[in-house]
Scaffold this motif. Structure first.
Motif, PDB file in Angstrom:
ATOM      1  N   ILE A 196       5.440  10.272  15.984  1.00  0.00           N
ATOM      2  CA  ILE A 196       4.923   8.903  16.075  1.00  0.00           C
ATOM      3  C   ILE A 196       4.485   8.445  14.690  1.00  0.00           C
ATOM      4  O   ILE A 196       3.951   9.234  13.907  1.00  0.00           O
ATOM      5  CB  ILE A 196       3.771   8.803  17.104  1.00  0.00           C
ATOM      6  CG1 ILE A 196       3.329   7.341  17.277  1.00  0.00           C
ATOM      7  CG2 ILE A 196       2.599   9.701  16.729  1.00  0.00           C
ATOM      8  CD1 ILE A 196       2.401   7.124  18.467  1.00  0.00           C
ATOM      9  N   ARG A 197       4.738   7.174  14.401  1.00  0.00           N
ATOM     10  CA  ARG A 197       4.419   6.622  13.076  1.00  0.00           C
ATOM     11  C   ARG A 197       3.828   5.223  13.266  1.00  0.00           C
ATOM     12  O   ARG A 197       4.432   4.374  13.920  1.00  0.00           O
ATOM     13  CB  ARG A 197       5.705   6.556  12.233  1.00  0.00           C
ATOM     14  CG  ARG A 197       5.570   5.869  10.866  1.00  0.00           C
ATOM     15  CD  ARG A 197       6.946   5.789  10.220  1.00  0.00           C
ATOM     16  NE  ARG A 197       6.951   5.011   9.002  1.00  0.00           N
ATOM     17  CZ  ARG A 197       6.958   5.520   7.779  1.00  0.00           C
ATOM     18  NH1 ARG A 197       6.936   6.826   7.617  1.00  0.00           N
ATOM     19  NH2 ARG A 197       6.964   4.736   6.722  1.00  0.00           N
ATOM     20  N   PHE A 198       2.646   5.004  12.704  1.00  0.00           N
ATOM     21  CA  PHE A 198       1.989   3.698  12.739  1.00  0.00           C
ATOM     22  C   PHE A 198       2.085   3.052  11.368  1.00  0.00           C
ATOM     23  O   PHE A 198       1.735   3.658  10.353  1.00  0.00           O
ATOM     24  CB  PHE A 198       0.528   3.841  13.155  1.00  0.00           C
ATOM     25  CG  PHE A 198      -0.262   2.568  13.047  1.00  0.00           C
ATOM     26  CD1 PHE A 198       0.046   1.467  13.831  1.00  0.00           C
ATOM     27  CD2 PHE A 198      -1.316   2.462  12.143  1.00  0.00           C
ATOM     28  CE1 PHE A 198      -0.675   0.284  13.728  1.00  0.00           C
ATOM     29  CE2 PHE A 198      -2.044   1.288  12.033  1.00  0.00           C
ATOM     30  CZ  PHE A 198      -1.725   0.198  12.833  1.00  0.00           C
ATOM     31  N   GLU A 199       2.573   1.798  11.339  1.00  0.00           N
ATOM     32  CA  GLU A 199       2.718   1.058  10.087  1.00  0.00           C
ATOM     33  C   GLU A 199       1.932  -0.246  10.176  1.00  0.00           C
ATOM     34  O   GLU A 199       2.067  -0.991  11.153  1.00  0.00           O
ATOM     35  CB  GLU A 199       4.195   0.751   9.808  1.00  0.00           C
ATOM     36  CG  GLU A 199       5.074   1.991   9.659  1.00  0.00           C
ATOM     37  CD  GLU A 199       6.529   1.639   9.400  1.00  0.00           C
ATOM     38  OE1 GLU A 199       6.880   0.427   9.464  1.00  0.00           O
ATOM     39  OE2 GLU A 199       7.322   2.554   9.136  1.00  0.00           O
ATOM     40  N   PHE A 200       1.136  -0.517   9.143  1.00  0.00           N
ATOM     41  CA  PHE A 200       0.304  -1.724   9.111  1.00  0.00           C
ATOM     42  C   PHE A 200       0.405  -2.331   7.721  1.00  0.00           C
ATOM     43  O   PHE A 200       0.209  -1.640   6.716  1.00  0.00           O
ATOM     44  CB  PHE A 200      -1.145  -1.340   9.426  1.00  0.00           C
ATOM     45  CG  PHE A 200      -2.109  -2.495   9.448  1.00  0.00           C
ATOM     46  CD1 PHE A 200      -2.223  -3.322  10.554  1.00  0.00           C
ATOM     47  CD2 PHE A 200      -2.936  -2.737   8.353  1.00  0.00           C
ATOM     48  CE1 PHE A 200      -3.137  -4.377  10.577  1.00  0.00           C
ATOM     49  CE2 PHE A 200      -3.843  -3.786   8.367  1.00  0.00           C
ATOM     50  CZ  PHE A 200      -3.948  -4.606   9.485  1.00  0.00           C
ATOM     51  N   ASN A 201       0.750  -3.617   7.652  1.00  0.00           N
ATOM     52  CA  ASN A 201       0.906  -4.271   6.353  1.00  0.00           C
ATOM     53  C   ASN A 201       0.080  -5.548   6.338  1.00  0.00           C
ATOM     54  O   ASN A 201       0.473  -6.569   6.885  1.00  0.00           O
ATOM     55  CB  ASN A 201       2.380  -4.582   6.077  1.00  0.00           C
ATOM     56  CG  ASN A 201       2.613  -4.980   4.626  1.00  0.00           C
ATOM     57  OD1 ASN A 201       1.802  -4.697   3.755  1.00  0.00           O
ATOM     58  ND2 ASN A 201       3.720  -5.645   4.355  1.00  0.00           N
ATOM     59  N   SER A 202      -1.104  -5.467   5.722  1.00  0.00           N
ATOM     60  CA  SER A 202      -1.996  -6.624   5.653  1.00  0.00           C
ATOM     61  C   SER A 202      -2.984  -6.422   4.522  1.00  0.00           C
ATOM     62  O   SER A 202      -3.374  -5.302   4.218  1.00  0.00           O
ATOM     63  CB  SER A 202      -2.748  -6.786   6.977  1.00  0.00           C
ATOM     64  OG  SER A 202      -3.743  -7.784   6.874  1.00  0.00           O
ATOM     65  N   GLY A 203      -3.392  -7.522   3.905  1.00  0.00           N
ATOM     66  CA  GLY A 203      -4.406  -7.463   2.852  1.00  0.00           C
ATOM     67  C   GLY A 203      -5.801  -7.433   3.446  1.00  0.00           C
ATOM     68  O   GLY A 203      -6.674  -8.198   3.045  1.00  0.00           O
ATOM     69  N   GLU A 204      -6.001  -6.550   4.406  1.00  0.00           N
ATOM     70  CA  GLU A 204      -7.297  -6.415   5.075  1.00  0.00           C
ATOM     71  C   GLU A 204      -8.380  -6.038   4.063  1.00  0.00           C
ATOM     72  O   GLU A 204      -8.134  -5.297   3.118  1.00  0.00           O
ATOM     73  CB  GLU A 204      -7.190  -5.333   6.141  1.00  0.00           C
ATOM     74  CG  GLU A 204      -8.183  -5.451   7.250  1.00  0.00           C
ATOM     75  CD  GLU A 204      -7.889  -6.640   8.155  1.00  0.00           C
ATOM     76  OE1 GLU A 204      -8.742  -7.533   8.214  1.00  0.00           O
ATOM     77  OE2 GLU A 204      -6.822  -6.660   8.773  1.00  0.00           O
ATOM     78  N   VAL A 205      -9.590  -6.548   4.254  1.00  0.00           N
ATOM     79  CA  VAL A 205     -10.720  -6.211   3.394  1.00  0.00           C
ATOM     80  C   VAL A 205     -11.782  -5.519   4.240  1.00  0.00           C
ATOM     81  O   VAL A 205     -12.234  -6.062   5.247  1.00  0.00           O
ATOM     82  CB  VAL A 205     -11.321  -7.459   2.708  1.00  0.00           C
ATOM     83  CG1 VAL A 205     -12.536  -7.056   1.877  1.00  0.00           C
ATOM     84  CG2 VAL A 205     -10.276  -8.137   1.837  1.00  0.00           C
ATOM     85  N   PHE A 206     -12.164  -4.323   3.831  1.00  0.00           N
ATOM     86  CA  PHE A 206     -13.217  -3.581   4.501  1.00  0.00           C
ATOM     87  C   PHE A 206     -14.480  -3.685   3.647  1.00  0.00           C
ATOM     88  O   PHE A 206     -14.412  -3.556   2.426  1.00  0.00           O
ATOM     89  CB  PHE A 206     -12.818  -2.119   4.677  1.00  0.00           C
ATOM     90  CG  PHE A 206     -11.533  -1.944   5.436  1.00  0.00           C
ATOM     91  CD1 PHE A 206     -11.512  -2.047   6.813  1.00  0.00           C
ATOM     92  CD2 PHE A 206     -10.350  -1.696   4.773  1.00  0.00           C
ATOM     93  CE1 PHE A 206     -10.331  -1.896   7.522  1.00  0.00           C
ATOM     94  CE2 PHE A 206      -9.164  -1.541   5.465  1.00  0.00           C
ATOM     95  CZ  PHE A 206      -9.150  -1.641   6.846  1.00  0.00           C
ATOM     96  N   GLU A 207     -15.626  -3.893   4.274  1.00  0.00           N
ATOM     97  CA  GLU A 207     -16.844  -4.166   3.516  1.00  0.00           C
ATOM     98  C   GLU A 207     -18.000  -3.276   3.935  1.00  0.00           C
ATOM     99  O   GLU A 207     -18.168  -2.972   5.115  1.00  0.00           O
ATOM    100  CB  GLU A 207     -17.277  -5.626   3.702  1.00  0.00           C
ATOM    101  CG  GLU A 207     -16.304  -6.641   3.134  1.00  0.00           C
ATOM    102  CD  GLU A 207     -16.833  -8.055   3.315  1.00  0.00           C
ATOM    103  OE1 GLU A 207     -17.440  -8.338   4.365  1.00  0.00           O
ATOM    104  OE2 GLU A 207     -16.652  -8.860   2.399  1.00  0.00           O
TER     105      GLU A 207
END
Length: 227
Positions: A145-156
């Protein structure tokens, strides 16, 4: 998706440094402290998705999380301090190792209104988060299984007040938990997922219904704190 706050799972260490600085007053002669970012990641945790001992076991054990920028902001008295480091760096999901390491130096002092933001890389078509593992289906077959996520998410990470001593480290800890991200996905959904060359790929274009559930949990279940 907008900015988010994080929750804990998985274990690594990044060290962060060398930033552009803006402030209301000069601080070049002030002693410095360091902001150290620690990243926790799950490399061996697994979850059994139903009561059967062998079936529906889900485990994630490798992958890469790519960040592009780290920003520190805070107030020392009436002085605003800001550091921005633009640096592409990879976090190894299995080990937590960060390459290249990043170090942030900031003036020592008693800070209020502190914020540390870590932005994922989102330039280009390559996903910023790739996590890989295995799923044991209801027939007890082990499926990659492979999860792919492409986003300029910002964690704070935010704090009302922190003290940064001369030569000392302040730790901003971020936890990524892929098992938690998949916690709302049912065994039946993974059993019936479309395979690509024998692999369950969960992305915005492959098994998108599962992806939407996981992406929503990634927003909620990734957390950052100061300690």
């Amino acid at each position: 998706m907008k900015k988010m706050t994080f929750k804990t799972i998985v274990m690594a260490t990044i060290v962060v440094a060398g930033f552009s600085f803006t402030s209301c007053e000069k601080d070049d002669d002030n002693p410095n402290g360091k902001i150290t970012l620690k990243v926790n990641t799950t490399s061996s945790s697994s979850v059994n998705l139903k009561s059967t001992a062998a079936a529906n076991d889900l485990v994630f054990n490798s992958g890469t999380i790519t960040i592009r920028e780290v920003v520190f902001d805070g107030e020392v008295g009436t002085t605003s301090v800001s550091r921005t480091k633009e640096q592409i760096a990879d976090i190894d999901y299995a080990t937590g190792a960060v390459s290249p390491e990043i170090v942030i130096e900031v003036p020592a002092g008693n800070y209020t209104g502190v914020n540390l933001g870590i932005e994922l890389q989102d330039d280009g078509s390559d996903p910023s988060v790739v996590i890989e593992g295995t799923f044991t289906n209801s027939s007890e077959e082990i499926i990659p299984i492979r999860f792919e996520f492409n986003s300029g998410e910002v964690f704070e990470a935010n704090a009302a007040s922190v003290t940064i001593a001369d030569g000392a480290d302040l730790v901003g800890k971020i936890t990524f938990d892929a098992i938690s991200w998949f916690s709302t996905v049912t065994p039946g959904e993974l059993d019936n997922a479309t395979l690509t060359e024998g692999t369950i790929i969960v992305s915005s274009t492959k098994n998108p219904d599962i992806f939407d559930k996981v992406a929503d949990k990634l927003d909620v279940d990734t957390q950052a704190i100061f300690e």
